[in-house]
Design a protein around this motif. Sequence first.
Motif, mmCIF file in Angstrom:
data_model
loop_
_atom_site.group_PDB
_atom_site.id
_atom_site.type_symbol
_atom_site.label_atom_id
_atom_site.label_comp_id
_atom_site.label_asym_id
_atom_site.label_seq_id
_atom_site.Cartn_x
_atom_site.Cartn_y
_atom_site.Cartn_z
ATOM 1 N N PHE A 13 20.577 -13.140 -11.579
ATOM 2 C CA PHE A 13 21.378 -13.278 -10.699
ATOM 3 C C PHE A 13 22.556 -13.997 -10.511
ATOM 4 O O PHE A 13 23.299 -14.304 -9.893
ATOM 5 N N LEU A 30 32.742 -13.413 1.827
ATOM 6 C CA LEU A 30 33.730 -12.671 2.873
ATOM 7 C C LEU A 30 35.417 -13.073 2.639
ATOM 8 O O LEU A 30 36.076 -13.094 3.656
ATOM 9 N N LYS A 31 35.659 -13.461 1.365
ATOM 10 C CA LYS A 31 37.049 -13.969 0.900
ATOM 11 C C LYS A 31 37.789 -12.634 0.615
ATOM 12 O O LYS A 31 37.213 -12.109 -0.566
ATOM 13 N N GLY A 41 41.046 -7.688 -4.968
ATOM 14 C CA GLY A 41 39.695 -6.704 -5.505
ATOM 15 C C GLY A 41 38.749 -7.449 -6.183
ATOM 16 O O GLY A 41 39.341 -8.097 -6.783
HETATM 17 O O1 LIG Z 1 25.217 -8.997 -12.299
HETATM 18 C C1 LIG Z 1 26.145 -9.612 -12.390
HETATM 19 O O2 LIG Z 1 27.019 -9.733 -13.265
HETATM 20 C C2 LIG Z 1 26.632 -10.851 -11.278
HETATM 21 O O3 LIG Z 1 27.634 -10.227 -10.470
HETATM 22 C C3 LIG Z 1 27.988 -11.193 -9.695
HETATM 23 O O4 LIG Z 1 28.489 -12.131 -10.184
HETATM 24 P P1 LIG Z 1 29.980 -12.490 -10.984
HETATM 25 O O5 LIG Z 1 30.428 -10.904 -11.164
HETATM 26 O O6 LIG Z 1 29.972 -13.318 -12.082
HETATM 27 O O7 LIG Z 1 31.018 -13.176 -10.019
HETATM 28 P P2 LIG Z 1 31.202 -13.188 -8.293
HETATM 29 O O8 LIG Z 1 31.175 -14.590 -7.820
HETATM 30 O O9 LIG Z 1 30.046 -12.299 -7.617
HETATM 31 O O10 LIG Z 1 32.488 -12.443 -8.057
HETATM 32 C C4 LIG Z 1 32.769 -10.998 -8.375
HETATM 33 C C5 LIG Z 1 34.130 -10.403 -8.196
HETATM 34 O O11 LIG Z 1 34.118 -10.373 -6.450
HETATM 35 C C6 LIG Z 1 35.291 -11.164 -6.069
HETATM 36 N N1 LIG Z 1 34.819 -11.742 -4.906
HETATM 37 C C7 LIG Z 1 33.853 -12.460 -4.626
HETATM 38 C C8 LIG Z 1 33.450 -13.048 -3.567
HETATM 39 C C9 LIG Z 1 34.582 -13.001 -2.385
HETATM 40 O O12 LIG Z 1 34.041 -13.443 -1.212
HETATM 41 N N2 LIG Z 1 35.672 -11.993 -2.617
HETATM 42 C C10 LIG Z 1 35.776 -11.859 -3.703
HETATM 43 O O13 LIG Z 1 37.032 -10.972 -4.152
HETATM 44 C C11 LIG Z 1 35.481 -12.259 -7.286
HETATM 45 O O14 LIG Z 1 36.934 -12.891 -7.158
HETATM 46 C C12 LIG Z 1 35.169 -11.389 -8.388
HETATM 47 O O15 LIG Z 1 36.337 -10.818 -8.825
HETATM 48 C C13 LIG Z 1 27.077 -11.597 -8.721
HETATM 49 O O16 LIG Z 1 27.709 -12.597 -7.684
HETATM 50 C C14 LIG Z 1 25.732 -12.364 -9.406
HETATM 51 O O17 LIG Z 1 24.732 -12.552 -8.586
HETATM 52 C C15 LIG Z 1 25.437 -11.388 -10.424
HETATM 53 O O18 LIG Z 1 24.198 -11.823 -11.292
#
Ligand SMILES: O=C(O)[C@H]1O[C@H](OP(=O)(O)OP(=O)(O)OC[C@H]2O[C@@H](n3ccc(=O)[nH]c3=O)[C@H](O)[C@@H]2O)[C@H](O)[C@@H](O)[C@@H]1O
Length: 466
Positions: free
Chosen positions: A163, A267-268, A272
């Motif tokens: 995760f 919730l940011k 995309g």
């Molecule tokens: O299976 C996976 O690969 C992983 O995918 C995500 O992790 P990750 O993709 O590394 O990063 P995140 O922080 O989840 O962000 C994903 C995307 O959503 C965007 N995001 C995230 C959160 C938010 O509030 N708003 C938003 O636009 C981020 O900028 C990014 O482009 C999950 O958070 C991890 O728990 C999981 O293990």
Amino acid sequence: MKIKTICCIGAGYVGGPTMAVIAQQCSHIKVTVVDLNASRIAAWNDADLNKLPVFEPGLDKVVGEARGRNLFFSTDVDQAIDEADMIFISVNTPTKTYGKGKGMAADLKYIELCARQIASVSKSNKIVVEKSTLPVRTASAIKNILDHTGNGVEFQILSNPEFLAEGTAIEDLLSPDRVLIGGDTSDKGQEAIQALVDVYANWVPKERILTTNVWSSELSKLTANAFLAQRVSSINSISALCEKTGADVNEVAKAIGLDSRIGSKFLKSSVGFGGSCFQKDILNLVYIAKTYGLNEVADYWEQVIIMNDYQKNRFSNNIVSTLYNTVSGKKITFLGWAFKKDTNDTRESAAIQVADNLLNEQAHIEVYDPKVSEERMYADLDYLNTRTEAENRALLKVLKDPYQACKESHAIAVLTEWDEFKTYDWQRIYNNMLKPAFVFDGRGILDTKALEKIGFVCYSIGKGSK
Ligand SMILES: O=C(O)[C@H]1O[C@H](OP(=O)(O)OP(=O)(O)OC[C@H]2O[C@@H](n3ccc(=O)[nH]c3=O)[C@H](O)[C@@H]2O)[C@H](O)[C@@H](O)[C@@H]1O
Ligand SMILES: NC(=O)C1=CN([C@@H]2O[C@H](COP(=O)(O)OP(=O)(O)OC[C@H]3O[C@@H](n4cnc5c(N)ncnc54)[C@H](O)[C@@H]3O)[C@@H](O)[C@H]2O)C=CC1
């Protein structure tokens, strides 16, 4: 059973950091990470810890402490399998690009290759752990391959999905919300689960180690990513409404997030979501639902992807319409190319789609990203096959200095939320830009009030005009 030797197949964004932390926390266990990709293994072994193939805050320290002591990186897959009590499979499981399920199902060929290799090399009983993200019921396919070797070796299959999020991988690994371990309900299955619980219990509090049946564990991983991505698409859908109505998406997010039933995280609103997993895992979930004839379930989750594509296209369309309906020949600066801050990973980054859309409109793009290489950016664009490699190189330039990238630009687009963008001398940037100087903040990180005071014309995701 006490684990003494671990092998991990796949030295990528998950295998590398995960095993480095296990080795750091369990000095009594020998951990060998293997990969077919020799240059990746060479980079993991580089004496210069700045050259590790994965950039993650704190990773250099963890690798520096354990490497050579009980952490090893190697291309000798057979030897590492042979020696191990426990084998993690951490290879890539991308979306299929051919045949049945093309564009949706997970491509399990790398998983199957690993299973076959484990089957052919093993001479002693092993616990095989699915670390990769897999469709529910994959464990039965792996078991089938392993059990048909006829050499008397017994295998237990566990599911132990990861995760961690990129950019915070080390923090997440050292202090996970939970560790999930799924296994067979038989006595031997329970013993195998316990062996893996004991590995994690070296640093993870017992109450955070959750054990389930193997199918629940496999499905929980896809479900967790689907729920996380769904929250981003949900708030992004509201950002479009905010822009029409004068509401501010950050205020809305704060107001709803204070409700403890909703919670404030994820919730940011953004340009995309990107990253290697959200899209691929949701597509996989959609495909699985369809194969069981659950079309309404499939449609429900597919909407998360549709909304994400809409958000990326909406951002580039807005740039074109704001710049008087044409960006042809105009210079647009991209701040950021990575899919989120604090990583050099660009897989499925929104920046790629936005760039492609603007290049179709004949814009000239100059990109600055503190961690992403020029080769990576061109590879991302070339992969889309929208135009020739020569055209991509002529229309998009990569700069090492953000001020140079912004010079004589018509507009700046913020695609990644790197902290350093907030600290720039924005007056200096403004002075060197063409006027009116536009800023399109796709991450909502800049102080638009201060920028407007300087003279910029600002657009920030989800902020309506007053
Ligand atoms: O299976 C996976 O690969 C992983 O995918 C995500 O992790 P990750 O993709 O590394 O990063 P995140 O922080 O989840 O962000 C994903 C995307 O959503 C965007 N995001 C995230 C959160 C938010 O509030 N708003 C938003 O636009 C981020 O900028 C990014 O482009 C999950 O958070 C991890 O728990 C999981 O293990
Ligand atoms: N990237 C992330 O943040 C997360 C990824 N995951 C999942 O973890 C899995 C791995 O993801 P990443 O580490 O990002 O992939 P990656 O592409 O960075 O690494 C996978 C590695 O496996 C190697 N490999 C493939 N087949 C092999 C074989 N037969 N023998 C030896 N090596 C082989 C490849 O050369 C590659 O280096 C995927 O299923 C992904 O969905 C899960 C949680 C987080």
